[in-house]
Motif scaffolding. Structure first.
Motif, PDB file in Angstrom:
ATOM      1  N   TRP A  33       0.842  -1.195   0.000  1.00 24.16           N
ATOM      2  CA  TRP A  33       0.000   0.000   0.000  1.00 24.16           C
ATOM      3  C   TRP A  33       0.870   1.235   0.000  1.00 24.16           C
ATOM      4  N   PRO A  34       0.475   2.349  -0.578  1.00 22.31           N
ATOM      5  CA  PRO A  34      -0.829   2.672  -1.139  1.00 22.31           C
ATOM      6  C   PRO A  34      -1.034   2.220  -2.589  1.00 22.31           C
ATOM      7  N   ARG A  35      -0.175   1.421  -3.123  1.00 22.25           N
ATOM      8  CA  ARG A  35      -0.339   0.877  -4.462  1.00 22.25           C
ATOM      9  C   ARG A  35      -0.751   1.937  -5.488  1.00 22.25           C
ATOM     10  N   SER A  56      -5.774   1.260  -1.951  1.00 16.64           N
ATOM     11  CA  SER A  56      -5.307   1.765  -0.665  1.00 16.64           C
ATOM     12  C   SER A  56      -6.545   1.927   0.206  1.00 16.64           C
ATOM     13  N   ARG A  75      -1.187   9.758  -2.101  1.00 13.92           N
ATOM     14  CA  ARG A  75      -2.406   9.524  -1.330  1.00 13.92           C
ATOM     15  C   ARG A  75      -2.134  10.084   0.058  1.00 13.92           C
ATOM     16  N   TYR A 125       1.847   4.840   6.545  1.00 12.95           N
ATOM     17  CA  TYR A 125       1.619   3.557   7.191  1.00 12.95           C
ATOM     18  C   TYR A 125       2.571   3.392   8.355  1.00 12.95           C
ATOM     19  N   VAL A 170      -2.970   2.483   9.299  1.00 11.57           N
ATOM     20  CA  VAL A 170      -3.022   3.548   8.313  1.00 11.57           C
ATOM     21  C   VAL A 170      -3.159   4.853   9.077  1.00 11.57           C
TER      22      VAL A 170
END
Lengths: 524, 395
Positions: free
Chosen positions: B190-192, B245, B268, B272, B282
């Motif tokens: 994440w956040p991909r 995400s 974003r 994390y 998160v």
């Protein structure tokens, strides 16, 4: 009703100190003041108050996790999948208890003892739940929810049975309506007040954490103790009324025969599918809703709780209106299609747009009420009366199974793939329900079934049915179940039975009862 | 009656075909295949220079070239140069470059082919004691970690990504990982973020750095320098798609507010708190609005790459602050990772994943098909019915 002769002789036997005998001394014509006379309206109103608050605790505490979602997750260090276990554990015992709740009440405990026992379960369950939070043991919280679940649904059955016992042939519809409103009041109050309670406890304790959470849940448990008190008072009043009026203890009158399952017709199975697929997209969603509204729509926690509870609030006034509408028009399948499509639309609205969620959730509330009004009575059209208990029991059992499984699935989907995917998953469930209801429409159409007839057609059919078939076949109907399915059912009477649970106004003599309909999914 | 029915059947079938068509179209137009050829060179023309490495990634497209330069001479800097030929090259005058006091020691040639260039500097890490849990960095700032003074380890290359870590920073480390991409895709953790062949991804993480207070929170200062169209505004876009995400419905884009499409810095607003995070780890983040730093000369002094490439770059800086009021403090996990995408052209927009589209298509399509088939069947039955039961009962 009240036989004065008997009552007086009975009262004479009682101890000097007891309440009824003291009041009995006042006069031979009116031995009891109205408020203490079990056959008098005023007394019944007193009983009604206790009856209504009997279920309040259980409804208040059921959605405690949803109301405190962020707090529970943060304070107990959970992920969402684990959080949803709290709901799954509530559903597990009810997979079985839907069948046996009525049996236990009728044969084993009796209504009075049964109610007290179930209230105790609710109470103890909530206390265990709160203790689990206090000592920071999540498994203990799960145990608490399990115990709570054993009591919760069965308590609703008991509440219903009490209502029938006291109000049958009198103000029964009103009483059902009031109980319904109390249930929704419990849920709504919980949703909107628990956040505030938590913040006050945090102020007292000094910092947020599992102690504050446990303390808040303990405070919620007070409502359960309150309900337990109501159960005790009710038991006392019921016992007293039994002595005075010589009436029997209330029975749920439910007959469950699991072998009936093999005789269930195809439409009933389709109805089951609709029921499961529809409700799994509602309750787990509400359980997870709060954080969704906070994250996606930037709502404050209080606002999020409010919008989450709108479904319950709307269903209170919508149920009687929609129930009336469905009752007057018939065409249940079309109504179910409407409800499912509307629900799908509202889920898609929440998933794919940033429109104000008040719109989507209100729509969800309306469609949810419509579905309850149109779907549940359909069962009565496809199975003969003697199998109804089994059919409803089974329906609720698999619904609980579905809820338990989907609650867990929903939690882990959210954890790994986020809200959009979760909503798409819920949409898919609703789509399956939609497929099922479309199939139901055609199956019913091809079989020439009764499900989608208009109300006037049904009335006509009923008239014909009673004129020629009923007289001939009545005896066999009473003796043999196999043949009973051949005989036309008294649709009117049957339907009324179930609609009475949904708040529709009916002539009093039509209302009998079936306890399985007192379960959460229908009541809410 | 039957005529009406068939008519409605036809209409619904048309509608259905249309929806299938549009859905399948949207399924397939995502597979646009654009690929760049990547050439990765560490320290071109010099073996392990003192003071930090210089990574050069040359991404050659069909008719343009992107030069990614990542350098730890001074504060870690990413320089992105977009040229409109496939033959542009990098030229470094190492002696001057290492002196870090003249511009022009690093060039992309031919200079006329340069369409766009931008440098992003991760300049400072700030820490403050959030005593009242307000998550507002006001006055309780500790002395900042000035990243130009941090000593950096050698760059660790794997494929087209490079890892740069600080040597012991208050018992832990601050790491930066640059990934350059040849084509569209998403990284695994994440956040991909969705990246294209026109962008690179920079992940910044703090691991085990001891906080100087138990209620410490961190800020990261970023500077964007040089080129035309200075990055002077951050736009926060809402996105309904949080599939990659979870629970994040926003995208922040740091761009120029001129209409010309130059480049972007996109992230974003989320960090994390663990290296393999769950949803509970998160933590939201916020950004300040971009401002000109008070001393622009200091910016080019801090970064060797900016000094070498730009003459007098126009600079904007912003702070990204991690955590909101009520969120756990850094001390709870002592880990913080934040990812940002730097690229040219228009920032990539998230689209629904094929899986989501497939589920919705099947979910909405099947009831339609059922309705259609059922309708047709019923139509046929209705037509056939009168001939089968030709006689009506007399009464």
């Amino acid at each position: 009703m009240a036989d004065f002769e008997e009552r007086r002789s009975l009262l004479g036997d009682e101890d000097e100190g007891s309440l009824p005998s003291r009041q009995a001394a006042r006069g031979p014509g009116r031995p009891l003041p109205a408020i203490c006379d079990p056959s008098h309206l005023l007394h019944r109103i007193v009983v009604l108050i206790f009856m209504c608050f009997l279920g309040f605790g259980s409804y208040f505490c059921y959605d405690n996790p949803a109301a405190l979602q962020t707090e529970v997750i943060q304070d107990m260090n959970l992920n969402t999948a684990k959080f949803m276990q709290l709901y799954a554990w509530y559903s597990w015992p009810n997979v079985v208890l839907c069948f046996f709740g009525g049996f236990l009440l009728d044969r084993v405990f009796g209504i009075r003892l049964g109610t007290i026992i179930f209230s105790l379960f609710v109470c103890v369950g909530q206390v265990i739940f709160a203790t689990g939070a206090l000592v920071n043991r999540f498994w203990l919280m799960e145990v608490g929810r399990f115990v709570f679940g054993i009591g919760g649904e069965s308590l609703a059955v008991a509440q219903n049975t009490y209502a029938v016992n006291w109000f049958k042939g009198k103000e029964l519809n009103l009483v059902f309506g009031l109980q319904l409103s109390m249930a929704r009041l419990g849920s709504t109050v919980n949703m909107n007040i628990m956040g505030w309670v938590y913040s006050k406890v945090v102020n007292l304790v000094g910092s947020p954490g599992h102690t504050a959470l446990g303390a808040s849940l303990m405070i919620a448990a007070v409502t359960c103790i309150f309900s337990l008190t109501c159960a005790l008072v009710l038991a006392f009043l019921d016992k007293r009324a039994e002595k005075i009026l010589h009436k029997e203890q209330g029975k749920t009158g439910e007959v469950i025969k699991l072998t009936d399952v093999k005789d269930f017709p195809l439409p009933l199975w389709i109805i089951f599918i609709i029921c499961v697929c529809y409700y799994v997209a509602i309750f787990p969603f509400i359980g997870l809703g709060q954080v969704f509204f906070i994250e996606k729509f930037n709502f404050s926690p209080a606002e999020a709780r409010a919008v989450n509870s709108i479904v319950y609030i709307i269903s209170a006034p919508a149920s009687p209106i929609l129930g009336f509408l469905v009752d007057k028009t018939g065409k249940n399948v079309i109504w179910v299609i409407c409800a499912v499509v509307t629900t799908l639309a509202s889920h898609m609205m929440l998933a794919f747009t940033f429109w104000n969620p008040w719109i989507g959730m209100s729509l969800l509330g309306v469609s949810y009420s419509l579905l309850a009004c149109a779907l549940w009575p359909m069962v009565a059209f496809v199975v003969p009366e003697h199998q109804l208990g089994t059919a409803y029991g089974f329906m609720q059992s698999i619904q609980n199974l579905g809820l338990a499984l989907i609650a867990m699935a929903a939690g882990s989907i959210l954890d790994t793939r986020g809200y959009l995917f979760l909503e798409v998953f819920f949409c898919a469930c609703i789509c399956i329900a939609l497929m099922a209801v479309v199939m139901l429409y055609f199956v019913d159409y091809l079989r020439g079934g009764d499900l989608n007839r208009s109300a006037s057609d049904r009335a006509k059919l009923h008239k014909e049915g009673t004129s020629d078939a009923e007289i001939k076949r009545r005896p066999s109907k009473l003796t043999e179940g196999e043949q009973a399915r051949v005989t036309p059912m008294s649709a009117f009477g049957l339907r009324n039975r179930y609609l009475s649970r949904l708040g529709t106004q009916l002539p009093d003599h039509c209302s009998t009862h079936l306890s399985s309909l007192a379960h959460r999914s229908v009541l809410k | 009656m039957a005529a009406v029915k068939t008519n409605s059947c036809r209409v619904s079938s048309l509608f259905f075909l249309f929806s299938v068509f549009s859905l399948s179209q949207s399924l397939f137009n995502g597979g646009e295949t654009f690929r760049r050829k990547l050439e990765v060179v560490l320290n071109p023309g010099r073996l392990s220079p003192p003071g930090g490495d210089l990574l050069h990634v040359r991404a050659v497209g069909d008719n343009d070239t992107l030069h990614y330069l990542f350098c730890s001479q001074g504060a870690p800097t990413l320089l992105l140069v977009h040229t409109n030929t496939t033959t542009s090259t990098l030229k470094v005058d190492w002696d001057k470059f290492l002196e870090r006091n003249v511009s022009g020691s690093l060039k992309v040639e031919p200079e006329s082919s340069i369409v766009y260039s931008k440098a992003v500097v991760v300049s400072r890490l700030l820490e403050y004691d959030d005593v009242n849990d307000t998550a507002e960095a006001t006055s309780d700032l500790f002395p900042p970690y000035d990243l130009q003074n941090v000593s950096w380890s050698r760059m660790n290359l794997s494929g087209s990504s490079a890892l740069l870590c600080s040597s012991a920073l208050n018992n832990g480390s601050l790491c930066l990982q640059l990934s350059v991409f040849a084509e569209e895709g998403r990284d695994q953790p994440w956040p991909r973020l969705l990246h294209t062949g026109n962008s690179s991804q920079l992940a910044v993480w703090l691991d085990g750095v001891l906080p100087r207070a138990t209620r410490s929170r961190f800020l990261l200062e970023l500077q964007a320098a040089g080129g035309a169209n200075p990055l002077n505004s951050v736009e926060v876009k809402r996105s309904i798609d949080d599939e990659y995400s979870p629970s994040v419905f926003q995208v922040s884009q740091w761009m120029s507010n001129s209409s010309e499409v130059g480049g972007f810095v996109q992230w974003r607003p989320v960090a994390y708190r663990r290296s393999s995070p769950a949803l509970e780890e998160v933590t939201p983040c916020r950004h300040s609005s971009p401002r000109r730093p008070s001393d622009e000369a200091a910016v080019s002094a801090a970064s060797g790459l900016i000094k070498a490439f730009y003459d007098e770059p126009e600079t904007f800086a912003l702070n990204v602050s991690f955590g909101l009021s009520g969120e756990p403090f850094y001390n709870s996990t002592r880990f913080l990772r934040w990812t940002v995408l730097v690229g040219v052209g228009a920032p990539p927009m998230d689209t629904f994943s094929p899986l989501v589209l497939a589920i919705m298509a099947v979910g909405l399509g099947t009831p339609m098909i059922l309705l259609l088939l059922g309708g047709v069947y019923v139509c046929i039955r209705k037509r056939a019915a009168p001939s089968a039961a030709g006689y009506d009962p007399i009464n």
